[in-house]
Motif scaffolding. Sequence first.
Motif, PDB file in Angstrom:
ATOM      1  N   LEU A  86       1.314   7.190  -6.472  1.00  0.00           N
ATOM      2  CA  LEU A  86       0.225   8.146  -6.723  1.00  0.00           C
ATOM      3  C   LEU A  86       0.658   9.568  -6.372  1.00  0.00           C
ATOM      4  N   ILE A  87       1.347   9.720  -5.228  1.00  0.00           N
ATOM      5  CA  ILE A  87       1.775  11.046  -4.795  1.00  0.00           C
ATOM      6  C   ILE A  87       2.679  11.682  -5.835  1.00  0.00           C
TER       7      ILE A  87
ATOM      8  N   ASN B  68       0.838  -1.199   0.000  1.00  0.00           N
ATOM      9  CA  ASN B  68       0.000   0.000   0.000  1.00  0.00           C
ATOM     10  C   ASN B  68       0.869   1.244   0.000  1.00  0.00           C
TER      11      ASN B  68
ATOM     12  N   ILE C 186       0.764   4.274  -2.732  1.00  0.00           N
ATOM     13  CA  ILE C 186       0.544   5.668  -2.368  1.00  0.00           C
ATOM     14  C   ILE C 186       1.698   6.542  -2.855  1.00  0.00           C
TER      15      ILE C 186
ATOM     16  N   VAL D 167       5.841   9.137   6.603  1.00  0.00           N
ATOM     17  CA  VAL D 167       4.902   8.676   7.629  1.00  0.00           C
ATOM     18  C   VAL D 167       4.248   7.381   7.182  1.00  0.00           C
ATOM     19  N   PHE D 168       3.853   7.346   5.911  1.00  0.00           N
ATOM     20  CA  PHE D 168       3.094   6.190   5.445  1.00  0.00           C
ATOM     21  C   PHE D 168       3.947   4.948   5.300  1.00  0.00           C
TER      22      PHE D 168
ATOM     23  N   PHE E 243       5.653  18.686   1.425  1.00  0.00           N
ATOM     24  CA  PHE E 243       4.519  18.110   2.157  1.00  0.00           C
ATOM     25  C   PHE E 243       4.363  16.623   1.823  1.00  0.00           C
ATOM     26  N   ALA E 244       4.484  16.304   0.530  1.00  0.00           N
ATOM     27  CA  ALA E 244       4.265  14.931   0.080  1.00  0.00           C
ATOM     28  C   ALA E 244       5.341  13.999   0.612  1.00  0.00           C
TER      29      ALA E 244
ATOM     30  N   LEU F 236       3.636   4.088   9.844  1.00  0.00           N
ATOM     31  CA  LEU F 236       2.407   3.295   9.943  1.00  0.00           C
ATOM     32  C   LEU F 236       2.639   1.783   9.881  1.00  0.00           C
TER      33      LEU F 236
ATOM     34  N   VAL G  21       7.053  14.227   3.393  1.00  0.00           N
ATOM     35  CA  VAL G  21       6.810  13.952   4.814  1.00  0.00           C
ATOM     36  C   VAL G  21       5.684  12.928   4.965  1.00  0.00           C
ATOM     37  N   MET G  22       4.606  13.124   4.183  1.00  0.00           N
ATOM     38  CA  MET G  22       3.500  12.171   4.240  1.00  0.00           C
ATOM     39  C   MET G  22       3.934  10.776   3.822  1.00  0.00           C
TER      40      MET G  22
ATOM     41  N   TYR H 288       4.490  21.371  -2.573  1.00  0.00           N
ATOM     42  CA  TYR H 288       3.853  20.050  -2.605  1.00  0.00           C
ATOM     43  C   TYR H 288       4.873  18.949  -2.351  1.00  0.00           C
TER      44      TYR H 288
ATOM     45  N   ALA I  84       0.959  12.641  -9.020  1.00  0.00           N
ATOM     46  CA  ALA I  84       0.231  13.895  -8.819  1.00  0.00           C
ATOM     47  C   ALA I  84       1.195  15.080  -8.891  1.00  0.00           C
ATOM     48  N   TYR I  85       2.404  14.863  -8.363  1.00  0.00           N
ATOM     49  CA  TYR I  85       3.430  15.920  -8.409  1.00  0.00           C
ATOM     50  C   TYR I  85       3.764  16.278  -9.855  1.00  0.00           C
TER      51      TYR I  85
END
Lengths: 215, 213
Positions: free
Chosen positions: A119-120, A112, A116, A154-155, A147-148, A159, A150-151, A144, A123-124
């Motif tokens: 996809l991120i 997953n 993601i 995290v992911f 921010f992306a 997680l 860092v996300m 972007y 999108a960039y």
Amino acid sequence: MKGRIYKILGLVLVAYSLVYGLLTEIPNLPIIEQSIRNLFYHVSMWFAMVAMMAASFWNAIRFLGTDSLSKDTRSISLAETGMFFSFMGLFTGMVWAKFTWGAWWTNDPKLNGTAITILIYLAYFVLRNSIDDERKRARVAAVYNIFAFVMMIVFIGILPRMTDSLHPGNGGNPGFNSYDLDNRLRAVFYPAVLGWILVGTWIASLRYRLRVLQS
Amino acid sequence: MHLLARFYRQEVRNSNVLFSLGLYLLGVAYLIYLLTGNNTSDAVWNTLLWVVVFFGTVQLSSRSFEFESEQYFFYYQNIATAKQTIVAKLIFNSLYMIALSGAAWALFSLFFGNPVYSTGLFIIGLLLGAIGFSVVLTLTSGIAQRTKGNATLSAILAIPLLFPVLQLTSALNLQAIVGVELADATNLIGALAALDMGIGLLAYLLFPYLWQD
């Protein structure tokens, strides 16, 4: 000459890991068996990808600080190279999963995370294409990107530690020290990671120069 | 504070936005009710609730900076700094999304019954989730606004970024449904709260770079 050393070193290390990865002795583990050799080809892709994305993130920060467009060009070149590694990692992983887990795709936190991440960054790229003005594009894309990234960390980094994974050595821990990563594997794996990062840097620098020439 | 009042007035003046959002919630909840016939399991209930909230918030946020056309953009630059604008937007959108997810919860309770065992824990999850949503969506719709009114772009940018928040929130709320003690859920609450604060700070720091011409 100075610029060539890392390229030659990268090529040598990659060639060594490709060839010696098939020859080296491996620990005898059930189920994984010979497919443990994918450690050299698959896991090293992810290390190279994270290194590329981190460098892209760093250049995005530096762009916001300095406002020099060359940083932005570096950032996009590195992100594209990282994207290439993520697809390579995905394909090598899917082939491995088919033979080890019996399916091309499973509902696993790491898979997953990969989906993601892809996809991120797609999108960039879409975001970059939708702005014409150079400076504005660079600024918005850098925001972007930061921010992306860092996300994404995290992911894929935090997680999965809170859930279970099918990956070898997992069950709360996405690291791989807990399974039998003995010295014979290390002797191929670490050079492979370093080699691919160096080759990735080379690819990114070529893309950077291409972009500079085009503009 | 001025800005908050302004955003509120703007929202009331364009009450068709609010109305269409309410209609969306009602319509989707009833659609699910028709298709499943009132016998969803707890896990499915939770998943559906968050999918409905997810699309509702994405729809809402694509409008978050809609009124900030070129003239409004300069107008805001005159009356407030970028940092004031982002803080006001974050607070306003958080409240809006808390209201939205609360309304979705109420509708789901009406149609499918309310399987939540630990209500307090569920509310905490709802609050933290809505705040996380609003931070991500406010920043991405701010980015989309800078590309001159590309409405779908906001959704494309936001959807992958929302997954971490969504995953943590739905995990937390599933625990609330099952009825886990508050003390046993502190791990997830802490993770979600830390994530909210981290991305909130990041949005606060990054927004000034976005909000200039």
